[in-house]
Design a protein around this motif. Structure first.
Motif, PDB file in Angstrom:
ATOM      1  N   LEU B 299       1.310  -1.220  -0.454  1.00  0.00           N
ATOM      2  CA  LEU B 299      -0.251   0.231  -0.146  1.00  0.00           C
ATOM      3  C   LEU B 299       1.164   1.067  -0.277  1.00  0.00           C
ATOM      4  O   LEU B 299       0.226   1.638  -0.716  1.00  0.00           O
ATOM      5  CB  LEU B 299      -0.925   0.261   1.129  1.00  0.00           C
ATOM      6  N   HIS B 300       1.392   1.326   0.476  1.00  0.00           N
ATOM      7  CA  HIS B 300       2.623   2.225   0.561  1.00  0.00           C
ATOM      8  C   HIS B 300       3.665   2.369  -0.365  1.00  0.00           C
ATOM      9  O   HIS B 300       4.013   3.662  -1.494  1.00  0.00           O
ATOM     10  CB  HIS B 300       4.018   1.931   2.019  1.00  0.00           C
ATOM     11  N   ALA B 301       3.615   1.416  -1.317  1.00  0.00           N
ATOM     12  CA  ALA B 301       5.003   1.531  -2.725  1.00  0.00           C
ATOM     13  C   ALA B 301       3.832   2.067  -4.217  1.00  0.00           C
ATOM     14  O   ALA B 301       4.477   2.134  -4.761  1.00  0.00           O
ATOM     15  CB  ALA B 301       4.982  -0.480  -2.529  1.00  0.00           C
ATOM     16  N   ARG B 302       2.243   1.557  -3.368  1.00  0.00           N
ATOM     17  CA  ARG B 302       1.383   1.439  -4.812  1.00  0.00           C
ATOM     18  C   ARG B 302       1.575   3.395  -4.542  1.00  0.00           C
ATOM     19  O   ARG B 302       0.692   3.969  -5.152  1.00  0.00           O
ATOM     20  CB  ARG B 302       0.433   1.200  -4.524  1.00  0.00           C
ATOM     21  N   ALA B 303       1.119   4.203  -3.505  1.00  0.00           N
ATOM     22  CA  ALA B 303       1.121   5.054  -3.328  1.00  0.00           C
ATOM     23  C   ALA B 303       1.758   6.134  -4.264  1.00  0.00           C
ATOM     24  O   ALA B 303       2.631   6.521  -3.627  1.00  0.00           O
ATOM     25  CB  ALA B 303       1.239   5.593  -1.815  1.00  0.00           C
ATOM     26  N   PRO B 304       0.821   7.371  -5.105  1.00  0.00           N
ATOM     27  CA  PRO B 304       2.530   7.727  -5.948  1.00  0.00           C
ATOM     28  C   PRO B 304       2.480   9.402  -5.136  1.00  0.00           C
ATOM     29  O   PRO B 304       4.399   9.000  -5.616  1.00  0.00           O
ATOM     30  CB  PRO B 304       1.599   8.737  -6.735  1.00  0.00           C
ATOM     31  N   ARG B 305       2.623   9.527  -4.472  1.00  0.00           N
ATOM     32  CA  ARG B 305       2.598  10.333  -3.312  1.00  0.00           C
ATOM     33  C   ARG B 305       2.495  10.377  -1.553  1.00  0.00           C
ATOM     34  O   ARG B 305       1.430   9.220  -1.465  1.00  0.00           O
ATOM     35  CB  ARG B 305       1.674  12.141  -3.717  1.00  0.00           C
ATOM     36  N   PHE B 306       3.429  10.855  -1.019  1.00  0.00           N
ATOM     37  CA  PHE B 306       2.957  10.456   0.757  1.00  0.00           C
ATOM     38  C   PHE B 306       1.795  10.719   0.461  1.00  0.00           C
ATOM     39  O   PHE B 306       0.503  10.003   2.163  1.00  0.00           O
ATOM     40  CB  PHE B 306       3.768  11.060   1.496  1.00  0.00           C
ATOM     41  N   GLU B 307       1.020  11.655   0.637  1.00  0.00           N
ATOM     42  CA  GLU B 307      -0.467  11.963   0.946  1.00  0.00           C
ATOM     43  C   GLU B 307      -1.759  10.780  -0.149  1.00  0.00           C
ATOM     44  O   GLU B 307      -2.769  11.408   0.897  1.00  0.00           O
ATOM     45  CB  GLU B 307      -0.613  13.276   0.331  1.00  0.00           C
ATOM     46  N   ASP B 308      -1.340  10.391  -0.490  1.00  0.00           N
ATOM     47  CA  ASP B 308      -2.427   9.797  -1.704  1.00  0.00           C
ATOM     48  C   ASP B 308      -1.468   8.151  -0.418  1.00  0.00           C
ATOM     49  O   ASP B 308      -3.369   6.941  -0.718  1.00  0.00           O
ATOM     50  CB  ASP B 308      -1.737   8.859  -2.944  1.00  0.00           C
ATOM     51  N   THR B 309      -1.352   7.855   0.067  1.00  0.00           N
ATOM     52  CA  THR B 309      -1.187   6.732   1.247  1.00  0.00           C
ATOM     53  C   THR B 309      -2.666   6.184   1.275  1.00  0.00           C
ATOM     54  O   THR B 309      -3.095   6.912   2.540  1.00  0.00           O
ATOM     55  CB  THR B 309      -0.022   7.235   2.725  1.00  0.00           C
ATOM     56  N   ASP B 310      -3.001   5.149   1.834  1.00  0.00           N
ATOM     57  CA  ASP B 310      -3.825   4.839   1.637  1.00  0.00           C
ATOM     58  C   ASP B 310      -3.768   3.925   3.122  1.00  0.00           C
ATOM     59  O   ASP B 310      -4.226   3.141   3.712  1.00  0.00           O
ATOM     60  CB  ASP B 310      -4.605   3.234   1.349  1.00  0.00           C
ATOM     61  N   TRP B 311      -4.268   4.917   4.392  1.00  0.00           N
ATOM     62  CA  TRP B 311      -3.680   4.647   5.437  1.00  0.00           C
ATOM     63  C   TRP B 311      -5.089   4.135   6.255  1.00  0.00           C
ATOM     64  O   TRP B 311      -5.332   3.345   7.211  1.00  0.00           O
ATOM     65  CB  TRP B 311      -4.039   5.562   6.570  1.00  0.00           C
ATOM     66  N   PHE B 312      -6.168   4.533   6.103  1.00  0.00           N
ATOM     67  CA  PHE B 312      -7.027   3.328   6.257  1.00  0.00           C
ATOM     68  C   PHE B 312      -7.262   1.593   6.072  1.00  0.00           C
ATOM     69  O   PHE B 312      -7.426   1.137   7.121  1.00  0.00           O
ATOM     70  CB  PHE B 312      -8.586   3.766   5.477  1.00  0.00           C
ATOM     71  N   GLY B 313      -6.916   1.470   4.329  1.00  0.00           N
ATOM     72  CA  GLY B 313      -5.942   0.456   4.190  1.00  0.00           C
ATOM     73  C   GLY B 313      -5.217  -0.271   5.689  1.00  0.00           C
ATOM     74  O   GLY B 313      -5.129  -1.209   5.781  1.00  0.00           O
ATOM     75  N   ILE B 314      -4.505   0.677   5.366  1.00  0.00           N
ATOM     76  CA  ILE B 314      -3.043   0.260   6.224  1.00  0.00           C
ATOM     77  C   ILE B 314      -3.484  -0.270   7.732  1.00  0.00           C
ATOM     78  O   ILE B 314      -3.090  -0.984   8.734  1.00  0.00           O
ATOM     79  CB  ILE B 314      -1.878   1.125   5.940  1.00  0.00           C
ATOM     80  N   GLU B 315      -4.214   0.796   7.937  1.00  0.00           N
ATOM     81  CA  GLU B 315      -4.663   0.427   9.172  1.00  0.00           C
ATOM     82  C   GLU B 315      -5.374  -0.755   9.715  1.00  0.00           C
ATOM     83  O   GLU B 315      -5.750  -1.581  10.365  1.00  0.00           O
ATOM     84  CB  GLU B 315      -5.785   1.325  10.276  1.00  0.00           C
ATOM     85  N   ARG B 316      -6.008  -1.105   8.381  1.00  0.00           N
ATOM     86  CA  ARG B 316      -7.549  -2.617   8.460  1.00  0.00           C
ATOM     87  C   ARG B 316      -6.277  -3.342   8.714  1.00  0.00           C
ATOM     88  O   ARG B 316      -5.673  -4.623   9.208  1.00  0.00           O
ATOM     89  CB  ARG B 316      -8.327  -2.768   7.334  1.00  0.00           C
ATOM     90  N   LEU B 317      -5.058  -3.126   7.749  1.00  0.00           N
ATOM     91  CA  LEU B 317      -4.304  -4.678   7.331  1.00  0.00           C
ATOM     92  C   LEU B 317      -3.403  -5.561   8.966  1.00  0.00           C
ATOM     93  O   LEU B 317      -3.373  -6.107   9.448  1.00  0.00           O
ATOM     94  CB  LEU B 317      -3.090  -4.359   6.819  1.00  0.00           C
ATOM     95  N   TYR B 318      -3.174  -3.912   9.545  1.00  0.00           N
ATOM     96  CA  TYR B 318      -2.344  -3.422  10.584  1.00  0.00           C
ATOM     97  C   TYR B 318      -3.173  -4.654  12.314  1.00  0.00           C
ATOM     98  O   TYR B 318      -2.843  -5.314  12.820  1.00  0.00           O
ATOM     99  CB  TYR B 318      -1.866  -2.724  11.831  1.00  0.00           C
ATOM    100  N   ALA B 319      -4.772  -4.354  11.923  1.00  0.00           N
ATOM    101  CA  ALA B 319      -5.803  -5.270  12.954  1.00  0.00           C
ATOM    102  C   ALA B 319      -5.390  -6.138  12.918  1.00  0.00           C
ATOM    103  O   ALA B 319      -5.545  -7.283  14.022  1.00  0.00           O
ATOM    104  CB  ALA B 319      -6.822  -4.269  12.467  1.00  0.00           C
ATOM    105  N   SER B 320      -5.243  -6.645  11.388  1.00  0.00           N
ATOM    106  CA  SER B 320      -5.401  -8.517  10.975  1.00  0.00           C
ATOM    107  C   SER B 320      -3.991  -9.401  11.455  1.00  0.00           C
ATOM    108  O   SER B 320      -3.861  -9.478  11.883  1.00  0.00           O
ATOM    109  CB  SER B 320      -5.555  -7.807   9.485  1.00  0.00           C
ATOM    110  N   LEU B 321      -2.907  -8.221  11.582  1.00  0.00           N
ATOM    111  CA  LEU B 321      -1.829  -8.742  11.941  1.00  0.00           C
ATOM    112  C   LEU B 321      -1.849  -9.200  12.853  1.00  0.00           C
ATOM    113  O   LEU B 321      -1.400 -10.130  13.707  1.00  0.00           O
ATOM    114  CB  LEU B 321      -0.332  -7.681  11.605  1.00  0.00           C
ATOM    115  N   GLU B 322      -2.504  -8.022  14.005  1.00  0.00           N
ATOM    116  CA  GLU B 322      -2.911  -7.663  15.301  1.00  0.00           C
ATOM    117  C   GLU B 322      -3.657  -9.691  15.784  1.00  0.00           C
ATOM    118  O   GLU B 322      -2.920  -9.703  16.961  1.00  0.00           O
ATOM    119  CB  GLU B 322      -3.184  -7.176  15.866  1.00  0.00           C
ATOM    120  N   ARG B 323      -4.514 -10.243  14.782  1.00  0.00           N
ATOM    121  CA  ARG B 323      -5.495 -11.088  15.209  1.00  0.00           C
ATOM    122  C   ARG B 323      -4.219 -12.818  15.285  1.00  0.00           C
ATOM    123  O   ARG B 323      -3.957 -13.008  15.927  1.00  0.00           O
ATOM    124  CB  ARG B 323      -5.985 -11.032  14.533  1.00  0.00           C
TER     125      ARG B 323
END
Lengths: 130, 425
Positions: B299-323
């Motif tokens: 998701l970081h790599a796909r963002a053309p600029r830092f502002e475009d980062t999909d933080w919502f997706g990243i937060e969800r993914l960290y939530a699954s990693l937590e599980r």
């Protein structure tokens, strides 16, 4: 006559090249390519990502099975190809030898092209906008 | 590329298979290593003359095995050494041998070799050193440089690791499916250790080499086990992280944060390979920790600029990693993403309960300080940054926090938009 020059090499070895070695080979290949471009003989050419990134679709009992990995497990893998436009096999062989010298461990299959469709994305765009 | 360079690449490329097969044959790491060494010397003589063999690994296994057997015989005075002429006919013997050594054979040999080096009984530092020495064939000097220790100390570390392995009694028969999967798991962990050793501290050439090695071995493992989604995930994770290497440090060797990196310097070819592997892994519907981490990196790599980062997706993914893999560090990373989605107060509430467990963790204090700063609690932020500096592992980490303190002094407002997120730069 169009030929595809299919480049085969041992991935274990190619992916053991250091960055500098890889760059050195690409530079030498670039010299050959530049000349072919000037002579108007080079069509599309490309380098493929490793076979580990490949997916194969095979038919089995009427079904299309999706399988991880390349089509065939071989000692050398298809790593890329060039399309060249030359008069005959002799000329294709001469170019292949030059590429072979630039890339000392690669092997090549010279395969005449039957049907050729170029990059048709541009055509698609003009058709859509028309 | 000069001739010796391709020979060297061929030797390096064939080494895991060859040493792995020799280890199965001799059941002794030292003999396997010596046999490979001897075979390499003969290759250096024979290959420039005869060209590369069709299957370098098979050639090296055969020659290495014979050389080692000759050595044993010679020592026991049962027979004389064969003359050089006997070795020149190898091309004839090579083909049938290569047929016998098919992919599945190499598969368990390489897995065993990697498993031995990453044996759970060895401490992490010994695992990394042993793998680099035995599987990658790096010299003790090269490894010592990467670890910033003396050669003698590194030699001793490797000797100790080998002694432990000798006592650990690794089984040599082909593993069953359950054991194979267990071994794969521990080998994956070892490869990621090697990668992190190279990734974490500094941008020295010796370190960067470790990242490249880990990726090379992961690709090899994936070729041998092409349907393992977690090996795809691990390889993808390393590829995408390594793709950022050219942008992670500035000319003075200072860390450049993810948000400040020149994304044009990222290696698009490595990213493409990583993304392709993630796509493949997802199809298996068997999520695992490496796959989720790779998806976050993607998701970081796909963002053309830092502002475009999909933080919502990243937060969800960290939530699954937590599980999948509960850990305070994962929660800390999740909080960094949450701060972008829900704001600093929510994020701070998420990390406060971690204080005890992450008391000595650099990134915890850095991230907490940044959140406090965003909330305008400057005095508390300053305390956090001071603690972070005390816990910094490298000069670059400490300098980075110092920049925050400087900015805090100069202009708080400017620092607010630049928290030192725990997300890896």
């Amino acid at each position: 006559m169009l030929y595809a020059l299919l480049c085969y090499n041992d991935e274990d070895m190619v992916y053991s090249w250091t960055q500098e070695e890889d760059a050195a080979v690409m530079t030498k290949i670039g010299v050959v390519k530049d000349r072919l471009v000037r002579e108007g003989k080079l069509g599309p050419s490309l380098r493929l990502l490793p076979t580990t990134s490949a997916t194969t679709v095979r038919k089995s009992g009427g079904e299309q099975l999706v399988i991880d990995g390349p089509y065939a497990e071989t000692k050398e893998q298809l790593l890329g190809f060039y399309i060249i436009d030359v008069a005959n096999l002799e000329e294709a062989l001469a170019i292949t030898r030059q590429l072979g010298e630039a890339n000392p461990t690669s092997n090549y299959e010279i395969r005449p092209v039957g049907l050729y469709f170029g990059d048709e994305r541009e055509t698609a765009e003009t058709t859509a906008s028309a | 590329m000069t001739d010796p360079a391709w020979i060297n690449a061929a030797l390096v490329g064939a080494r895991p298979q060859a040493v792995g097969a020799l280890l199965r044959y001799f059941r002794d790491l030292d003999i396997a290593e010596e046999a490979f060494q001897e075979a390499s010397l003969r290759a250096l003589k024979s290959w420039p003359r005869n060209g590369p063999p069709r299957d370098p690994a098979a050639w090296l296994i055969l020659v290495g095995r014979n050389a080692a057997l000759d050595g044993v015989r010679k020592r026991s005075r049962e027979a004389d050494l064969p003359d050089e002429a006997a070795l020149s006919d190898l091309e004839d013997v090579e083909t049938p041998l290569a047929e016998r050594l098919d992919g599945s054979h190499y598969r368990d040999d390489v897995l065993r070799l990697l498993f031995v080096c990453g044996h759970p009984e060895l401490p992490a530092t010994q695992q990394i050193a042993l793998a680099l020495r035995i599987v990658s064939g790096l010299s003790v000097k090269q490894i010592a440089r990467a670890f910033l220790v003396g050669e003698a100390a590194m030699e001793q570390r490797i000797t100790r690791a080998k002694a432990r392995i000798a006592k650990a009694e690794v089984p040599f028969e082909a593993p069953g499916p359950a054991e194979r999967s267990e071994r794969l798991g521990s080998v994956a962990a070892m490869l990621y250790l090697v990668f992190n050793e190279g990734y974490s501290a500094g941008d020295g050439e010796a370190r960067a080499q470790l990242c490249g090695e880990a990726i090379r071995l992961a690709r090899l493992l994936l070729r041998l086990f092409p349907t393992e989604p977690e090996i795809m995930g691990l390889t993808a994770l390393m590829l995408v992280q390594h793709a950022r290497a050219p942008a992670r440090y500035d000319a003075e060797g200072q860390i450049v944060l993810l948000e400040d990196q020149d994304r044009g310097l990222w290696d698009r070819k490595l990213i493409a390979e990583g993304l392709a592997l993630i796509d493949k892994a997802i199809r298996h519907g068997a999520p695992g920790a490496y796959q989720v981490q790779a998806a976050i990196a993607a998701l970081h790599a796909r963002a053309p600029r830092f502002e475009d980062t999909d933080w919502f997706g990243i937060e969800r993914l960290y939530a699954s990693l937590e599980r999948i893999q509960p850990s305070p560090v994962v929660t800390l990373n999740r909080a960094a993403a949450l701060a972008k989605v829900a704001g600093p107060a929510e994020a701070l509430a998420m990390i406060e309960p971690l204080a005890d467990r992450l008391e000595n963790y650099f990134h915890f204090h850095g991230a907490r300080g940044a959140l406090l700063l965003q909330l305008g609690r400057e005095a508390e932020a300053r305390t956090c940054f001071d603690r972070a500096i005390a816990q910094a592992n490298t000069a670059a980490e400490a300098n980075h926090i110092r920049q925050h303190l400087d900015r805090l002094t100069q202009d708080c407002a400017r620092a607010m938009s630049a928290p030192p997120v725990a997300t890896r730069p």
